[in-house]
Scaffold this motif. Structure first.
Motif: not given
Length: 245
Positions: A9-16, A149-155, A210-215
């Protein structure tokens, strides 16, 4: 910005600085520049647009299953975006699911063992309509995924200190999420991250998954578009992508 969580699994996020990633139905003259920005971002991250699906969100709780023929839809053309949905799910190898956001929360789901990924655009309307529990239900009911087995990323999204709410939203969230309404200096603020976490825990997703992004998108002006901060018309947004290798 590249985030990797598991082997497949990969996750990508664009920046401004990558440019606006949100196609405009009502401002087609802007879509050429947005397409160019998407191509540049995809190339930088080795993302194949022919294997990517994107939707035109409606701030609801509809979730669409992505088939092989859906791949490529919405990646480089506004008119081919998947319509009437705010969530995507698939078990197709080498596929990418993309959402856009400018304060609403990107929430990515995956089960590496079962080979499933999901992506949700979680604004307050979708959250109160329980799009997140609905996605988990699709994992378990439609794809036989096990909750463990379910994982979650909150961006990144708008955090409570920049999210005052009116009486209508107070009433909507008070019933099940009163603990996430914060009163300060006579104003009410909503902790949407807390609501999302409550829903995940109620759905019995293990805390360690569960992972929650701090931004906060409002605070981090150099990184993210924020509709509340910028009040831009039309809305500009970042891209968030989950990849099943």
């Amino acid at each position: 910005m590249f985030i990797t969580d598991d082997n497949n699994i990969s996750i990508f996020a664009s920046l401004k600085s990558d440019g606006d990633m949100l196609f405009k139905k009502d401002y087609p003259e802007l879509n050429g520049k947005i397409r160019a920005d998407r191509i540049s971002f995809f190339n930088k991250n080795n993302i194949d647009p022919a294997r990517l699906a994107n939707f035109a969100g409606i701030h609801g709780n509809n979730i669409s299953k992505v088939s092989e023929t859906d791949l490529g839809g919405g990646s480089l053309e506004e008119t081919t975006r998947i319509r009437e949905t705010d969530g995507l799910i698939t078990n197709i190898k080498n596929s990418y699911l993309m959402i856009t956001g400018a304060d609403c929360f990107p929430v990515m789901f995956w089960d590496e063992n079962a080979g499933i990924i999901g992506a949700v655009h979680a604004g307050w309307r979708g959250i109160i309509k329980e799009i997140i529990p609905k996605m988990i239900n699709k994992f378990t009911k439609d794809f036989d995924s096990d909750l463990s087995g379910i994982k979650v990323w909150v961006g990144p999204g708008i955090k409570s200190h920049h999210y005052p709410i009116d009486e209508e939203r107070i009433a909507l969230f008070s019933k099940n999420h009163k603990n996430n309404i914060i009163t300060k200096d006579g104003k009410a603020f909503l902790d949407l991250t807390g609501v999302i976490l409550d829903q995940l825990q109620k759905a019995r997703i293990p805390e360690k998954n569960i992972e929650i992004h701090p931004d906060c998108t409002f605070c981090e002006e150099d990184k993210y578009f924020s509709h509340r901060r910028d009040k831009s018309e039309p809305i500009e947004a970042n891209a968030f992508i989950v990849h099943l290798k």
